[in-house]
Structures are given as structure tokens and as C-alpha cells.
Design an enzyme around this catalytic site. Structure first.
Site, PDB file in Angstrom:
ATOM      1  N   HIS A  51       0.842  -1.205   0.000  1.00 48.27           N
ATOM      2  CA  HIS A  51       0.000   0.000   0.000  1.00 48.27           C
ATOM      3  C   HIS A  51       0.875   1.252   0.000  1.00 48.27           C
ATOM      4  CE1 HIS A  51      -3.783  -2.229   1.659  1.00 48.27           C
ATOM      5  NE2 HIS A  51      -3.363  -2.678   0.484  1.00 48.27           N
ATOM      6  N   GLU A  53       1.158   3.714   2.039  1.00 46.64           N
ATOM      7  CA  GLU A  53       1.821   4.038   3.334  1.00 46.64           C
ATOM      8  C   GLU A  53       3.104   3.212   3.515  1.00 46.64           C
ATOM      9  OE1 GLU A  53      -1.313   3.068   2.771  1.00 46.64           O
ATOM     10  OE2 GLU A  53      -2.673   3.665   4.376  1.00 46.64           O
ATOM     11  N   ALA A 155     -21.108  11.051 -28.201  1.00 42.40           N
ATOM     12  CA  ALA A 155     -20.469  12.124 -28.974  1.00 42.40           C
ATOM     13  C   ALA A 155     -21.481  12.594 -29.995  1.00 42.40           C
ATOM     14  CB  ALA A 155     -19.225  11.601 -29.670  1.00 42.40           C
ATOM     15  N   GLU A 290     -20.698   3.065 -24.185  1.00 43.96           N
ATOM     16  CA  GLU A 290     -20.447   3.888 -25.366  1.00 43.96           C
ATOM     17  C   GLU A 290     -21.635   3.901 -26.324  1.00 43.96           C
ATOM     18  OE1 GLU A 290     -16.864   4.469 -27.344  1.00 43.96           O
ATOM     19  OE2 GLU A 290     -15.609   3.469 -25.858  1.00 43.96           O
ATOM     20  N   HIS A 296     -28.187   3.362 -24.433  1.00 43.65           N
ATOM     21  CA  HIS A 296     -28.279   4.529 -23.535  1.00 43.65           C
ATOM     22  C   HIS A 296     -29.711   4.690 -23.048  1.00 43.65           C
ATOM     23  CE1 HIS A 296     -24.383   6.479 -25.212  1.00 43.65           C
ATOM     24  NE2 HIS A 296     -24.153   5.949 -24.034  1.00 43.65           N
TER      25      HIS A 296
HETATM   26  N1  LIG Z   1     -18.331   8.774 -34.160  1.00 38.07           N
HETATM   27  C1  LIG Z   1     -17.735   9.068 -32.966  1.00 38.07           C
HETATM   28  C2  LIG Z   1     -17.768   8.152 -31.905  1.00 38.07           C
HETATM   29  N2  LIG Z   1     -18.382   6.957 -32.140  1.00 38.07           N
HETATM   30  C3  LIG Z   1     -18.531   6.052 -31.239  1.00 38.07           C
HETATM   31  C4  LIG Z   1     -19.059   4.714 -31.683  1.00 38.07           C
HETATM   32  O1  LIG Z   1     -19.261   3.841 -30.584  1.00 38.07           O
HETATM   33  C5  LIG Z   1     -17.998   4.069 -32.572  1.00 38.07           C
HETATM   34  O2  LIG Z   1     -18.492   2.995 -33.243  1.00 38.07           O
HETATM   35  C6  LIG Z   1     -16.851   3.510 -31.739  1.00 38.07           C
HETATM   36  O3  LIG Z   1     -16.424   4.413 -30.793  1.00 38.07           O
HETATM   37  C7  LIG Z   1     -15.687   3.192 -32.636  1.00 38.07           C
HETATM   38  O4  LIG Z   1     -14.783   2.555 -31.817  1.00 38.07           O
HETATM   39  P1  LIG Z   1     -13.327   2.264 -32.351  1.00 38.07           P
HETATM   40  O5  LIG Z   1     -12.769   3.606 -32.752  1.00 38.07           O
HETATM   41  O6  LIG Z   1     -13.479   1.330 -33.522  1.00 38.07           O
HETATM   42  O7  LIG Z   1     -12.625   1.655 -31.194  1.00 38.07           O
HETATM   43  N3  LIG Z   1     -17.216   8.477 -30.720  1.00 38.07           N
HETATM   44  C8  LIG Z   1     -16.569   9.679 -30.548  1.00 38.07           C
HETATM   45  O8  LIG Z   1     -16.062   9.958 -29.479  1.00 38.07           O
HETATM   46  N4  LIG Z   1     -16.521  10.586 -31.573  1.00 38.07           N
HETATM   47  C9  LIG Z   1     -17.072  10.331 -32.774  1.00 38.07           C
HETATM   48  O9  LIG Z   1     -16.982  11.146 -33.673  1.00 38.07           O
END
Ligand SMILES: Nc1c(/N=C/[C@H](O)[C@H](O)[C@H](O)COP(=O)(O)O)[nH]c(=O)[nH]c1=O
Length: 361
Positions: A51, A53, A155, A290, A296
Site C-alpha cells: 500500500h 503508506e 459524442a 459507449e 443509452h
Molecule cells: N463517431 C464518434 C464516436 N463513435 C462512437 C461509436 O461507438 C464508434 O463505433 C466507436 O467508438 C468506434 O470505436 P473504435 O474507434 O473502432 O474503437 N465516438 C466519438 O467519441 N466521436 C465520434 O466522432
């Protein structure tokens, strides 16, 4: 000679530097000070390691006697993989201990501090507590609920679109914002997408940063196991868990993809609460969702999320059929919307990132 706040800031910096590498343990920093000089410091580096500490007191040596210790989390009082830090502090005869945040584990909360007090060591609690709690918010949440701390990430363009009507979305945000997403991936235990995103984008969902960074477990919600055999998430080296419903033919999928962990739920549809309980049991403390919009939508409808990371690009897309970040049915009336509190707004390159948190009930 620094102020006590500044010494705790040094300890907090040591803790912050290890976020993402200590799970399932918290990130902790410690600093030993004597006669206005730092004589020892340390961080907990990864599970199984000493840890914070321990490192700090090792460095301080004999001089630790009569010194002050600044530690970002209450010293442990139970035997884990290493002996209790509270005993070590007592053995080293520290004069005073500053504790930024107490242990959230109800089984041990306060016992480490009590041990120090019983040994005649002065203890001051709460110095820079808010920052200390933010550092370990995922750890604190998962200890309290046995479910992962859930961050929803989306995004979108300025008019709130995450893809064109045809599903095209590359790219909305620019490289710096996308790098921030990859940093978030690297500090999370797992990231999650729905089958819609797999079919639309065939994403890699790996951490691709110039400085490297670990690949979180990729979790795909795929009720009927429609993930194509050649999908990136099934064919590259990063770990993938596929979660399916009770009606899917899990055995057949397992036969085809032996190194993929297929988790079959007992219900036809994937219930978010059951999913989070199951992931908690499997040691997932932090989950980065994501999307896409139906996933979502499920998390928002369930109310089982702890933060929203919204990235907004200065672009306008328009289009009634274009995709928006949160799907699902949604309420009829605005008064039934979910109220959040803005936690931070920052500009990243040409984009902005808003972190919003559900209001404490
Ligand atoms: N289209 C956008 C995003 N798109 C997010 C979607 O989940 C996309 O399919 C994945 O993030 C792709 O993953 P990887 O790059 O293949 O690992 N996310 C972002 O932050 N910006 C954007 O423009």
C-alpha cells in the site's frame, strides 16, 4: 515548508497518477513529513503490491518516528494481501496522521482511524476530502452497491445528432476528444456497447493511445447473438464478453467462439439491474457505456447510471431521421425528464466535454 493542504495535494497527485491501474483496489497516495521536509512518499501501484503508506514509511525509515503522515484514504486495519497499514503506522510511532477520506467499506469504516487514536496518534480527517472522494468514486460506489460505477458516453453534433440517417458517424468529434475517450477506456474495467453499434460500426473498442494503455473488457449486449463471426470484437486479441438473452443459442455461439465469454441471462430481454449485479459479482467496478442510443435509452430508463460524459462538436447535421444519443420510449412530459447537475465543462481541441451527474436524491 508547505501547508498541510499542500502536503495532502502531493499525496492526492500520487493517487491520481495511478487511477485505472489499481482496480479492484482504490488509488491511494501517502506522504511523510518531518520538520517541514518530505522524508517519504508513495502510491499503491497495483493489486498485490504494498500500500502507499508502506512505500512512504520505507523511504522515511527511522526518521518516521514523530513525523506526520498525509494519506488520501483511511489506512487499512485488516489483513488483505499485505499486513494492516494502521499497525505499521503505530509501529513507526508517527505523531499525527491526516486522512483525506474514510474507507467506504462499512465493514472497516473508521476502524483504522480508531486503532491509530487508541495508540495515542493524533488523527485529522477530511483534509481535501472532496478531491479524495472523486479520485475513488468508482471504488466507493462499487463497494457500497456491489455494482459498477456507470458512465454513459456519447459524442454528438451541436444539434444533438450522433449519426446521419444512414448511420454514418465518422467522425463527429476531432482527434483530441477521441483521444480523451481512449484515455477513459484505458482507466475503466469494462466498456459496453449494444449490438446495433457492432452491426453499424464494427468497432474495435480498444485503447489506442500514443502512450499505450490497457484494453478494458469489451461487453456487447446482444440479446439474440447476432454479432457477426468476423466482427472485430470477436477476432482481435482484446477480451470480449457477449451478453445474450435466455432464448439465444449460447451453446452454438460458444462452439464457434471458444475464447469469448458468453453470458446468458435468465430473462428473454437483458435487464440492466441484473446485468450490473452480475458484472459487480465478476469484479467490474467501472463501466463505460459507449452506446448506441437504444443501450443509452435502457440505462437512462433504468436510472442506473452515475455520470454522463457528453462530447459536443461544433457541427450541425440536421435531418429528422438522424440518430440522437438516447433512445427508448422517453417520458411524455418534460417534467418527467431526468435532472442532472453539471459537474464540469471543458474544451478539448475544437470540441467541448460536459460531465453531468444525476442529482443526489
Ligand atoms: N463517431 C464518434 C464516436 N463513435 C462512437 C461509436 O461507438 C464508434 O463505433 C466507436 O467508438 C468506434 O470505436 P473504435 O474507434 O473502432 O474503437 N465516438 C466519438 O467519441 N466521436 C465520434 O466522432
Amino acid at each position: 515548508m508547505l501547508t498541510k493542504e499542500q502536503y495532502m495535494d502531493v499525496a492526492l497527485g500520487l493517487a491520481e497518477a495511478t487511477i485505472g491501474q489499481t482496480s479492484p483496489n482504490p488509488s491511494v497516495g501517502a506522504v511523510v513529513v518531518k520538520d517541514g521536509r518530505i522524508i517519504g512518499m508513495g502510491s499503491h501501484l497495483k493489486p498485490g503490491c504494498p500500500h502507499a503508506e508502506v512505500y512512504a514509511l520505507q523511504q522515511a525509515g527511522e526518521a518516521a518516528q514523530g513525523a506526520e503522515l498525509y494519506v488520501t484514504l483511511e489506512p487499512c486495519s485488516h489483513y488483505g494481501k499485505t499486513p494492516p497499514c494502521a499497525d505499521l503506522i503505530i509501529d513507526n510511532k508517527l505523531k499525527k496522521v491526516y486522512v483525506a477520506s474514510t474507507d467506504p467499506n462499512p465493514k472497516v469504516a473508521g476502524t483504522g482511524i480508531q486503532k491509530l487514536k487508541d495508540a495515542g496518534i493524533e488523527v485529522e480527517i477530511g483534509l481535501r476530502e472532496a478531491r479524495a472522494k472523486t479520485i475513488n468514486r468508482t471504488f466507493f460506489h462499487s463497494i457500497r452497491t456491489n455494482q459498477p460505477y456507470v458512465t454513459l458516453k456519447a459524442a454528438m453534433t451541436l444539434d444533438g445528432k450522433t449519426a446521419t440517417a444512414t448511420g454514418d458517424s465518422r467522425w463527429i468529434t476531432s482527434e483530441p476528444a477521441r483521444q480523451d475517450v481512449h484515455y477513459q477506456r484505458s482507466i475503466h474495467d469494462a466498456i459496453l456497447v449494444g449490438i446495433g453499434t457492432i452491426l453499424k460500426d464494427d468497432p474495435q473498442l480498444t485503447t489506442r493511445l500514443p502512450q499505450g494503455g490497457n484494453n478494458p473488457i469489451r461487453i456487447v449486449l446482444d440479446t439474440y447473438l447476432r454479432t457477426p463471426d468476423q466482427a472485430n470484437v470477436l477476432t482481435d486479441e482484446a477480451p470480449t464478453w457477449i451478453v445474450c438473452g435466455a432464448l439465444a443459442d449460447a451453446e452454438q455461439f460458444r462452439e464457434k467462439h471458444r475464447d469469448i465469454n458468453v453470458i446468458q441471462m435468465e430473462t428473454k430481454k437483458i435487464d440492466i439491474h441484473s446485468l450490473l449485479t452480475l458484472l459487480g459479482k465478476k469484479g467490474i467496478q467501472s463501466l463505460y457505456v459507449e452506446g448506441g442510443n437504444s443501450v443509452h435509452g435502457s440505462f437512462v430508463e433504468s436510472g442506473l447510471f452515475n455520470a454522463c460524459h457528453w462530447y459536443i462538436a461544433p457541427k450541425l447535421l440536421g435531418g429528422l431521421e438522424a440518430f440522437s444519443p438516447v433512445g427508448g420510449k422517453g417520458p411524455i412530459l418534460m417534467r418527467d425528464s431526468i435532472s442532472l447537475a453539471i459537474d464540469s465543462i471543458e474544451q478539448i481541441g475544437s470540441d467541448i466535454k460536459i460531465i453531468a451527474l444525476p442529482k443526489k436524491e
